[in-house]
Design an enzyme around this catalytic site. Sequence first.
Site, PDB file in Angstrom:
ATOM      1  N   ARG A  99       0.738  -0.869   0.091  1.00 12.52           N
ATOM      2  CA  ARG A  99      -0.507   0.096   0.032  1.00 12.52           C
ATOM      3  C   ARG A  99       1.258   1.159  -0.002  1.00 12.52           C
ATOM      4  O   ARG A  99       1.669   0.708   0.538  1.00 12.52           O
ATOM      5  CB  ARG A  99      -0.849   0.212   1.003  1.00 12.52           C
ATOM      6  CG  ARG A  99      -1.903  -1.437   1.480  1.00 12.52           C
ATOM      7  CD  ARG A  99      -3.041  -0.660   2.549  1.00 12.52           C
ATOM      8  NE  ARG A  99      -3.589  -2.589   2.546  1.00 12.52           N
ATOM      9  CZ  ARG A  99      -3.295  -3.317   3.035  1.00 12.52           C
ATOM     10  NH1 ARG A  99      -2.980  -3.070   3.724  1.00 12.52           N
ATOM     11  NH2 ARG A  99      -4.368  -4.516   3.001  1.00 12.52           N
ATOM     12  N   LYS A 105      -2.100  -2.237   7.623  1.00 16.77           N
ATOM     13  CA  LYS A 105      -3.545  -2.084   7.658  1.00 16.77           C
ATOM     14  C   LYS A 105      -3.782  -2.048   8.919  1.00 16.77           C
ATOM     15  O   LYS A 105      -4.048  -3.146   9.328  1.00 16.77           O
ATOM     16  CB  LYS A 105      -4.003  -1.768   6.931  1.00 16.77           C
ATOM     17  CG  LYS A 105      -5.630  -0.712   7.227  1.00 16.77           C
ATOM     18  CD  LYS A 105      -6.474  -1.317   5.191  1.00 16.77           C
ATOM     19  CE  LYS A 105      -7.421  -0.708   5.419  1.00 16.77           C
ATOM     20  NZ  LYS A 105      -8.831  -0.574   4.420  1.00 16.77           N
ATOM     21  N   HIS A 122      -2.845   2.771  -5.676  1.00 14.28           N
ATOM     22  CA  HIS A 122      -2.932   1.813  -5.884  1.00 14.28           C
ATOM     23  C   HIS A 122      -3.571   0.261  -7.670  1.00 14.28           C
ATOM     24  O   HIS A 122      -3.450  -0.811  -7.372  1.00 14.28           O
ATOM     25  CB  HIS A 122      -4.164   1.533  -5.311  1.00 14.28           C
ATOM     26  CG  HIS A 122      -5.925   0.817  -4.251  1.00 14.28           C
ATOM     27  ND1 HIS A 122      -4.767   0.448  -2.795  1.00 14.28           N
ATOM     28  CD2 HIS A 122      -5.990   0.203  -5.075  1.00 14.28           C
ATOM     29  CE1 HIS A 122      -5.783  -0.553  -2.074  1.00 14.28           C
ATOM     30  NE2 HIS A 122      -6.426  -0.582  -3.317  1.00 14.28           N
ATOM     31  N   ARG A 128      -1.002  -1.751  -7.312  1.00 17.33           N
ATOM     32  CA  ARG A 128      -1.798  -3.391  -6.126  1.00 17.33           C
ATOM     33  C   ARG A 128      -2.042  -4.145  -6.854  1.00 17.33           C
ATOM     34  O   ARG A 128      -1.658  -5.495  -6.778  1.00 17.33           O
ATOM     35  CB  ARG A 128      -1.824  -2.307  -5.120  1.00 17.33           C
ATOM     36  CG  ARG A 128      -2.059  -3.740  -4.281  1.00 17.33           C
ATOM     37  CD  ARG A 128      -2.531  -2.934  -2.556  1.00 17.33           C
ATOM     38  NE  ARG A 128      -3.366  -3.472  -1.951  1.00 17.33           N
ATOM     39  CZ  ARG A 128      -2.771  -3.846  -0.307  1.00 17.33           C
ATOM     40  NH1 ARG A 128      -1.668  -4.109  -0.079  1.00 17.33           N
ATOM     41  NH2 ARG A 128      -3.799  -4.366  -0.002  1.00 17.33           N
ATOM     42  N   HIS A 183      -4.974  -8.568   3.345  1.00 20.30           N
ATOM     43  CA  HIS A 183      -6.458  -9.027   3.675  1.00 20.30           C
ATOM     44  C   HIS A 183      -7.093  -9.326   4.673  1.00 20.30           C
ATOM     45  O   HIS A 183      -6.380 -10.195   4.586  1.00 20.30           O
ATOM     46  CB  HIS A 183      -6.558  -9.036   2.388  1.00 20.30           C
ATOM     47  CG  HIS A 183      -6.814  -8.107   1.557  1.00 20.30           C
ATOM     48  ND1 HIS A 183      -7.506  -8.609  -0.533  1.00 20.30           N
ATOM     49  CD2 HIS A 183      -6.743  -6.966   1.107  1.00 20.30           C
ATOM     50  CE1 HIS A 183      -6.659  -7.064  -1.234  1.00 20.30           C
ATOM     51  NE2 HIS A 183      -6.680  -6.589  -0.571  1.00 20.30           N
ATOM     52  N   TYR A 239     -10.745 -10.044  -6.977  1.00 21.52           N
ATOM     53  CA  TYR A 239      -9.783 -10.071  -8.754  1.00 21.52           C
ATOM     54  C   TYR A 239     -10.185 -11.343  -9.215  1.00 21.52           C
ATOM     55  O   TYR A 239      -9.975 -11.347 -10.156  1.00 21.52           O
ATOM     56  CB  TYR A 239      -8.278 -10.522  -8.337  1.00 21.52           C
ATOM     57  CG  TYR A 239      -7.932  -8.877  -6.978  1.00 21.52           C
ATOM     58  CD1 TYR A 239      -7.322  -8.479  -7.891  1.00 21.52           C
ATOM     59  CD2 TYR A 239      -7.600  -9.376  -6.317  1.00 21.52           C
ATOM     60  CE1 TYR A 239      -6.860  -7.370  -7.680  1.00 21.52           C
ATOM     61  CE2 TYR A 239      -7.329  -8.087  -5.434  1.00 21.52           C
ATOM     62  CZ  TYR A 239      -6.920  -7.015  -5.686  1.00 21.52           C
ATOM     63  OH  TYR A 239      -6.004  -5.818  -5.529  1.00 21.52           O
TER      64      TYR A 239
END
Length: 326
Positions: free
Chosen positions: A163, A197, A268, A271, A294, A303
């Site tokens: 990120r 995150k 992003h 990413r 995630h 995806y």
Amino acid sequence: MAKSSKPIISHFIDFLEYIEIEKGLSNKTQENYSRFLSKFSYWLKQNKLEKLLPHALTDKHIWDYRVYLSRSKDIRTGKLLKKTTQNYYLIALRCLLEYFSVKDVESLAPNKIRLPKLTDKDKEIKFLKLDQIEKLLSQPDINTESGLRDRAILEVLFSTGIRVSELVSLNIDQLNFNDIKKFIDSDKSYEINIYGKGGSSRSIYFSPRSLYWIIKYLKVRKGNDKPLFINYRSPVEDASRRLTVRSVDRLVAKYTRMAGLPVLATPHTLRHSFATDLLFQGAGLREVQEFLGHKNISTTQIYTHVTNKQLKNVHDKYHGGKNLKT
């Protein structure tokens, strides 16, 4: 519940302190909520509603704000805000109403804010193909210090799937340069641990190619600054030279335009490109989930829309009953 004598706008600071202290949300999330609510604040002021009290907020206000969002344009692309982006603004407002409920401040119920329903098209992600990635990577002027820095940044974004907030948080002392030299001449990835995150820990992997460009950049970089990537603005006494998220956003957009790519890429986007490339090469969804950090596999499943299309193309090319005799 009690009626507050403070306008809605005056509650924003208290709300941000609440999500920091009681909800334990990260600094980046707090920044995002502040940015999303600033749009609501702007709308209130434009409509002479800056003194609107929480209990005076109505369904009509929410509807008018939704109409405003649907007609607003993205400042980067000049296009109307995507439904996914509109949802971010509405979710922030809904969280504010939840805060009012927790603090016994009379206001509209949070469930009165409904989010626009997303179609498959709305959920589509933008990513670059490998030839587009190569074109993007070739844009920085590697004869300059800032150009070498930018090349290293682009390489790291695509190599790690990191990120942008994680990228700008990288420090030089996280890399062992004696080890790195061994990896550059190998086909092995170099692993480090980062806190991403929500403060969660995970491993990221630098390709030998990205390490090569990091070393080239650091060889010409002046100063002993702690951050891995620094800015080159006029120095201000005691100011941090750590590159900001916004600066990285701008440099990726600049090189996208220079490369003439059809997609206005962001960090992003790289990413997304990292993740889709892994899937096209045969990686599983669970593995990609780990790479991206995630928490929930459902986040990674965005995806599958891309890989499903790829599977169709493979089927069309290699099967389709072409070898059957009639």
